[in-house]
Design an enzyme around this catalytic site. Structure first.
Site, PDB file in Angstrom:
ATOM      1  CB  CYS A 160      14.504   1.207 -25.729  1.00 28.45           C
ATOM      2  SG  CYS A 160      14.898   2.925 -25.960  1.00 28.45           S
ATOM      3  CB  CYS A 196      14.728   6.745 -25.939  1.00 22.30           C
ATOM      4  SG  CYS A 196      13.357   6.036 -26.861  1.00 22.30           S
ATOM      5  CG  HIS A 247       3.606  -9.785  -0.631  1.00 17.83           C
ATOM      6  ND1 HIS A 247       4.998  -9.418  -0.263  1.00 17.83           N
ATOM      7  CD2 HIS A 247       2.878  -8.630  -1.362  1.00 17.83           C
ATOM      8  CE1 HIS A 247       5.107  -8.189  -0.862  1.00 17.83           C
ATOM      9  NE2 HIS A 247       3.714  -7.758  -1.475  1.00 17.83           N
ATOM     10  CB  VAL A 254     -20.917   2.887 -10.927  1.00 19.83           C
ATOM     11  CG1 VAL A 254     -21.915   2.989  -9.937  1.00 19.83           C
ATOM     12  CG2 VAL A 254     -20.509   1.929 -11.567  1.00 19.83           C
TER      13      VAL A 254
END
Lengths: 425, 505
Positions: free
Chosen positions: B423, B458, B55, B176
């Site tokens: 892919c 996939c 940002h 913790v």
């Protein structure tokens, strides 16, 4: 490109060494092409058949029930007998029309990158499974959710037991086959759920994989939520209404540690798109003519990359035709196909999408819903200047979306037609 | 059971992007640094479950900590990404006024941004908007050229790995459970942790404890006796879209924010690796780890996607995920409170970070600088002369390299020639590198976040069996070693059948 990239030439290059690629390569060789090259990404030929260790393959082609590896073995033998070249363990990265004509393939293997110049290319890459994301099942994202084919690979080839209490979403054939396989391997298969009011699998698989093992199939039912932060703990399921959306009051919880998805196959056309091949939005495969040539000259398609088949036998038949036409194209014959073929009432798709009228052809089609005692009618669409003409009418006792229908047409019957339309009457 | 003791100077609780940035910042100095993370890898919480946006810094009140650390963090990010070998794309952002009512908002944001030192802010007319993003409509927009995209999990992992390379201790799978304050000035905190894998305890003795536990920062506060804070989890759901749509977005487009909204609204965000994500929604929930996606929100996101991107097809949706914001305000109040970044006077040596929600990703390197200065008030920090800020890694995946470079690399190492993830075209060597990560993270998601395998269309249908084969055959994994994300998410139940010997197989 540097010298590090090996260069090869082929008259006909076949991408994919499954049933389609094998049959296409053998047919191209039989048609007189001496320079066929097949590229397969796996270590061995045979494609997905290698993980299909159940039987029932080859009833039409060989007149006997073979296992997947046996069926593949028959074609691998034919392939080897003809001394056709193959590159195993090699995956195609890109496909594009070459600037000097023909096509260029770039492929990768442990031996390096290889560029292949081909006069004609046959696309035979098969299909992949639709994953969970594509059907948007709400809920957690635990382990234990697999597509049925990936599960089949792990169980049958890798000796991995993926789970013990199994639900299956989708009654496609792989889901049905896996229901039986998981049962045989000691898992408890709770239920199969199908969102449609009918199964999308073959009737013989419903009988032999579900009924014979007392596995219930719930139609018009879908998984509405997946539960489990670690491993899958269960699924919510609900009946669906006519619009296929869940009816909340029917929702129930089914405990399970494994969910298999058999929710559809998608032809794997990334390379085709890369090359500019026009894709049919209904089949998700290429638009082809009656020689199985796509919109890109010299690029042919067959098998499950073209449209998802019900039986491997029809893949082999189709691929053999594509192989012979590709060989003829590579030798210099350019086909013309100007007659459009369109699906009419009750028909989901027809293939090929264009025919020439110069040769006999077979129209493959699927209907949109189950019917009894209807006819498949092939006709000319009719227009102001041309009267509608019935080309062929085939009476069918039973029509089912799960089954591919093939209609043979004689060239003499439709030569000169302005178009063809196939419908259920 | 004997409890293992570990002595350190600084103990960081929480391996999100902020904790990892702190570990890396402190690893520049001659000081012992340890980080404990309850999950089996860093970045498994909110840090991997967000839009991946850097940002610019105009959304935050001048003078606020959020304004300060966001603008500073944004400015640090180019050098940081270069050093760590990460992609960053400065694609800019359009905050669009749809009607007259939004115009004062834009003007206010511009003034606020200028006051915060945000570079290059401009209010631009529709013609200029169209040049930046085809098809975008509205009266006018605030253009912020310093808005950027990165991979949030890649940043978190790279920070942790670089910290480890410079001597920081990163302990994964340790939660913790108890914090004992120093009994007397000059003594150490005693922080008890429990292993997720075997339940064994390990106590860390540290002069300074940094609470960067994100969604659990209030719980960690309470362990240290601080009861001032409460976190309200607010979930945001997303869809991931197929790479087919890569290139449809050339800049970020947000609507002008509405008063008291818990987030910045649903939008399309391109990722540095070529997907587009839709989201996030904003829904207050009870569970801090409830990452479920819900039918109603999914339907709303699909609709939003179709509205914003008309060429979208059903098959383009490939995955859902959800992240959870660590908000300090309950739903009836809404909005955001400023970040808490404090050196507790009542608990000397306890550096406390609470409510680090958006823009925490952007701010992480700047928060790390602030925390460094707070630590320096307790422990003298002398710079090491052997600190290496660089990861030595390429920001590119193998498939993104030119063919001749790839060919040469395959000739050197054949594993680069073998594609495992079809892919994303991820090679065997990239999978092996991911498994051999310096943090020792061994889950499937760890491989996914490092190598992108299973992230494509996939979703692992093709590569999961292949990855399984590599891990079994080359790393000796047994079925029970395969975990998706945690010890509670085993992938496999065992072998189908055992090898019982015999001569004929």
């Amino acid at each position: 490109m540097t010298l590090a990239i090996r260069r090869l030439k082929a008259c006909v290059a076949v991408i994919g060494g499954g049933p389609a690629g094998l049959a296409a390569a053998v047919a191209a060789r039989n048609a007189g092409c001496g320079d066929v090259l097949l590229i397969e990404r796996d270590r061995i030929l045979g494609g997905i058949l290698n993980q299909c260790i159940h039987d029932g393959f080859g009833l039409h082609t060989f007149g006997e029930a073979l296992s997947g590896p046996e069926y593949a073995g028959r074609y691998i033998s034919m392939f080897r007998e003809r001394n056709i070249r193959s590159l195993e363990d090699t995956i195609v990265l890109s496909l594009a029309p070459a600037s000097e004509g023909g096509l260029e393939i770039l492929a990768s293997s442990r031996a390096g990158l290889v560029a292949i110049d081909a006069n004609a290319v046959i696309l035979a890459m098969g299909c992949r499974e639709r994953p969970r994301g594509a059907i948007s099942i709400p809920g957690d994202r635990p382990s234990g959710v697999y597509t049925a084919g990936a599960a089949q690979n792990l169980v049958n080839l890798e000796n991995i037991q993926i789970g013990k209490r199994v639900c299956i979403l989708g009654s496609g054939d792989i889901g049905l086959i896996m229901a039986r396989r998981m049962t045989l391997e000691g898992a408890s298969v709770e239920s199969v759920f199908e969102i449609l009011p009918y199964s999308s699998g073959l009737p013989r698989n419903i009988q032999q994989c579900l009924n014979d093992y007392n596995i219930p199939l719930f139609l018009s039912t879908t998984v509405t939520k997946i539960h489990g932060r670690g491993r899958l703990e269960g699924v919510s399921v609900a009946q669906v209404g006519a619009d296929r959306s869940p009816v909340p009051e029917t929702e129930r919880y089914v405990p399970c540690d494994t969910l298999l998805l058999s929710v559809g196959l998608i032809p794997e056309n990334e390379l085709s798109r890369m090359c500019g091949v026009e894709i049919d939005p209904v089949t998700s495969g290429a638009v082809v003519d009656d020689t199985f040539m796509t919109s890109v000259p010299g690029v042919f398609a067959c098998g499950n990359v073209l449209h998802v088949h019900d039986l491997v036998d029809w893949v082999s038949v189709e691929a053999a035709q594509a192989g012979a036409f590709a060989a003829a194209y590579a030798a210099g014959s350019a086909p013309e196909a100007g007659i459009p073929v369109k699906p009419g009432d009750g028909v989901r798709y027809t293939l090929p999408q264009r025919v020439s009228g110069a040769r006999d052809c077979t129209i493959s089609l699927r209907v949109g819903a189950p019917w009894r005692d209807r006819s498949i009618v092939v006709r000319t669409p009719g227009s102001a200047s041309e009267e509608r003409r019935i080309i062929k009418r085939t009476k069918m006792v039973r029509l089912h979306p799960a089954e591919m229908i093939r209609v043979d047409l004689k060239a003499a019957d439709f030569a000169g037609a302005s178009g063809l339309e196939v419908c259920v009457e | 059971m004997p409890v293992n003791d570990t002595y350190t100077d600084v103990l960081i609780i929480g391996g999100g992007v902020v904790g990892c940035a702190i570990a890396r910042e402190l690893s520049r100095y001659r000081v012992r640094v340890a980080l404990v993370e309850k999950e089996l890898d860093v970045g498994f919480g909110t840090s991997s479950r967000n839009s991946g946006v850097m940002h610019a810094g105009f959304n935050y009140k001048p003078g606020s900590l959020r304004a300060k650390v966001d603008v500073r963090g944004n400015a640090l990010m180019d050098d940081l990404c270069r050093d760590l070998g990460l992609k960053i794309k400065r694609i800019g952002k359009l905050t669009v006024a749809l009607d007259e009512a939004d115009v004062p908002t834009l003007n206010r944001l511009k003034e606020q941004g200028d006051a915060n030192g945000v570079p290059g802010l401009e209010i631009i007319p529709p013609q200029t908007m169209q040049k930046l993003q085809k098809g975008v409509e509205g009266l006018m927009a605030l253009h912020s050229p310093s808005s950027a995209i990165i991979s949030p999990y890649a940043l978190t992992i790279a920070l942790a790995e670089n910290a480890a390379a410079n001597g920081a201790t990163i302990r994964l799978g340790r939660e913790v459970t108890e914090i004992r304050r120093p009994a007397a000035p000059g003594e150490s905190f005693e922080v008890t942790t429990v292993s997720a894998e075997d339940g064994r305890k390990e106590t860390f003795r540290a002069k300074v404890v940094v609470n960067s536990a994100g969604l659990f920062s209030d719980a960690v506060c309470r362990m240290a006796g601080i009861t001032d804070y409460r976190i309200y989890p607010c979930r945001g759901e997303y869809y991931v879209l197929d790479k087919r749509l890569d290139g449809s977005l050339s800049t970020l487009v947000y609507q002008a924010p509405k008063p008291n909204a818990p987030g910045l609204g649903i939008h399309l965000t391109p990722t540095v690796d070529g997907n587009i994500i839709i989201g996030p929604s904003a829904e207050y929930i009870d569970g801090r780890e409830d990452h479920a996606c819900t039918a109603d929100v999914m339907a709303a996101l699909r609709k939003e996607g179709h509205d914003l991107l008309p060429s979208l097809r059903m098959s383009d949706f490939i995955r859902n995920f959800a992240g959870i914001r660590a908000k300090q305000t309950p739903p009836e109040v809404g909005g955001n409170l400023d970040f808490v970044i404090e050196d507790r006077k009542d608990v000397p040596g306890f550096v406390n970070l609470v409510g680090i929600e958006s823009p925490g990703l952007t701010s992480a390197p700047a928060i790390a600088e602030m925390v460094r200065d707070m630590v320096a008030a307790h422990i003298p920090l002398a710079e090491r002369d052997d600190f290496n800020p660089r990861s030595g890694r390429s920001p590119f995946f193998f498939s993104e390299l030119p063919p001749d470079v790839r060919a040469d690399m395959i000739a050197e190492n054949p594993n680069y020639g073998e594609i495992i993830c079809r892919c994303e075209q991820i090679t065997k060597q990239e999978i092996i590198d991911a498994i051999k990560n310096p943090l020792g993270a061994k889950t499937l998601i760890s491989i996914k976040y490092r190598a992108r395998a299973t992230m494509g269309r996939c979703q692992g249908g093709f590569c999961l069996p292949r990855i399984t084969r590599i891990l079994r055959d080359e790393f000796g994994w047994k079925p029970e070693n395969f975990l998706l994300r945690s010890v509670r998410s085993p992938l496999y139940a065992g072998h189908v059948r055992e090898d019982k010997g015999g001569d004929v197989r």
